[in-house]
Design an enzyme around this catalytic site. Sequence first.
Site, PDB file in Angstrom:
ATOM      1  N   GLY A 114       0.822  -1.204   0.000  1.00  8.32           N
ATOM      2  CA  GLY A 114       0.000   0.000   0.000  1.00  8.32           C
ATOM      3  C   GLY A 114       0.852   1.249   0.000  1.00  8.32           C
ATOM      4  N   SER A 115       0.326   2.299   0.593  1.00  9.97           N
ATOM      5  CA  SER A 115       1.000   3.587   0.626  1.00  9.97           C
ATOM      6  C   SER A 115       2.087   3.609   1.689  1.00  9.97           C
ATOM      7  CB  SER A 115      -0.012   4.698   0.918  1.00  9.97           C
ATOM      8  OG  SER A 115      -0.530   4.542   2.242  1.00  9.97           O
ATOM      9  N   GLU A 149       5.663  -3.297   1.020  1.00 12.54           N
ATOM     10  CA  GLU A 149       5.856  -2.977  -0.410  1.00 12.54           C
ATOM     11  C   GLU A 149       5.015  -1.742  -0.647  1.00 12.54           C
ATOM     12  OE1 GLU A 149       5.435  -1.905  -3.666  1.00 12.54           O
ATOM     13  OE2 GLU A 149       4.063  -3.549  -4.116  1.00 12.54           O
ATOM     14  N   CYS A 166       1.937   0.171  -8.639  1.00 11.50           N
ATOM     15  CA  CYS A 166       3.103   0.606  -7.868  1.00 11.50           C
ATOM     16  C   CYS A 166       4.353   0.722  -8.731  1.00 11.50           C
ATOM     17  CB  CYS A 166       3.352  -0.342  -6.706  1.00 11.50           C
ATOM     18  SG  CYS A 166       3.719  -2.041  -7.179  1.00 11.50           S
ATOM     19  N   GLY A 216       2.185   1.571   5.308  1.00 13.36           N
ATOM     20  CA  GLY A 216       3.310   0.764   5.747  1.00 13.36           C
ATOM     21  C   GLY A 216       3.854   1.218   7.086  1.00 13.36           C
TER      22      GLY A 216
END
Length: 499
Positions: free
Chosen positions: A244-245, A267, A302, A249
């Site tokens: 995610g963002s 990630e 991403c 994280g």
Amino acid sequence: MSVDGASIDWTSLATTLAKDPRPLVHGARMDVAGPGYELTAPRDGSVLCSVPEPSARDVQHAVECARAEQQVGCWPGFTPRVRGEILKDWADGIEAQRVELALLVSLETGKPVREALEVDLQSVVKALRWHGALADKLHGDHPDVGSRDLALVSREAVGVVGILLPSNFPLSLIGYDVAPALMLGNSVVIKPSEQAPLSVLRVCEIAVEAGVSRDAISVLPGLSSTVGQAIARHGDIDAISVTGSVAAGRAVMAASAESNGKRVWPELGGKSAALIFQDAGDIGAAAAALAWGSFLNQGEMCTGCSRVLVEAPVHDEFVDAFSREIDKLRLGDPLDWATTVGALTTRRQRELAEDAVARTVDGGGSIVRGGEVRDVVEGGHYFPPTLLTEAAPDSPVFTDEVFSPIVAVRSFDDVDDAQATIHASGYGMGLSVWTSSLDRAFQVTRRAKVGIAWVNCFEGDDMTVPAGGVGRSGYGRTKGLAVLDKYSDIKTTWVHLDS
């Protein structure tokens, strides 16, 4: 057997599609009393269903089931080959239901249903089969430590793993994260994105039908601030993977630090950049590859390309070629088979796209294509493929992860300055380098602080090679053998032998 998606009336099919948002725990759907939230479709803003949110007690129950599976269940005790065969059966089950699943993905995320069928469904099936084949090929080691001792090095399952999935590729990450975790014998507790729970729930239901032990896999839909945090803070979860963002994280890492210190594998995206040198050769080929990598999944990817640095002598040629590639795209209803760019997942994402363009233009940038909201389907979250030039290095398209179909192009004269511009954001996902000089390619890629470097291509990919970033993009990896480190421990056993 292939599916002729062009012959399916996806809009009519959507009206009869079953949508069950209840959690999957102990092999069955579970009724929960939480108030939940309304899940809306990005394509038109309509309500798909009401998603009931599990309570802290429901999360506790799912984790207890997962732990019981590790202690007394059969999944960890199955031979790797048996677990691998079950993963392959799971892939077969998904393939049999791919029309239903592709439609669920499209309705939840806003991506074109054709893309959901031909990219998302194919990727999860491929990944499950790859891990299924890998399962019985792994082995430990026994170094030679002399005639009086025996050393054994083994890889063992972590135990209970929490997996927090994103909204952009919910099913692909089932193949890239859930599959290897299960392959190694772990139990998994999955929290899908609040925007994309339905497809994950259905796919994991198919997993149980295929033979995955009912307590080895649970799915808890809900908000990141509640269910996600409950999983991240749980003291009986051994490891957690979050995609995610950067904010997401960091929240999970903080929760881990404040609880049992479980390992966290983030990630966090950041999107990718490209460097195009004047000796690249076919500028049109570079433009086509980068346009595909920029606008796939509406730019909500991403590793997607969002910033391009082009050596000055070929800058205008590249901009013209890239513009022609944009003109070939079709922004439209995700349920229209001819659509190539669908709706952004949330209205907030569209607002951020508008803001990024406005701030870039205010800073001296120019709009070459797109840039304005279009009402494709009333109530939907649509934003056209957008090309910006002359964007300042400190504009949001260079410094932030703009999760939308926006690409900024700048010219450069000095490669050191160009690389400094690319890395100024601190993100380090991917870099695509276009040049006919192998020496230059290696010089640039070796200096690049990225997890993935492509030369004369974009998004080159295979299940055998790791994918992930560095810096603000996190350090988690999917694919290849590197993913095994996320979901296993290395144990050394030393035996002293009598003479």
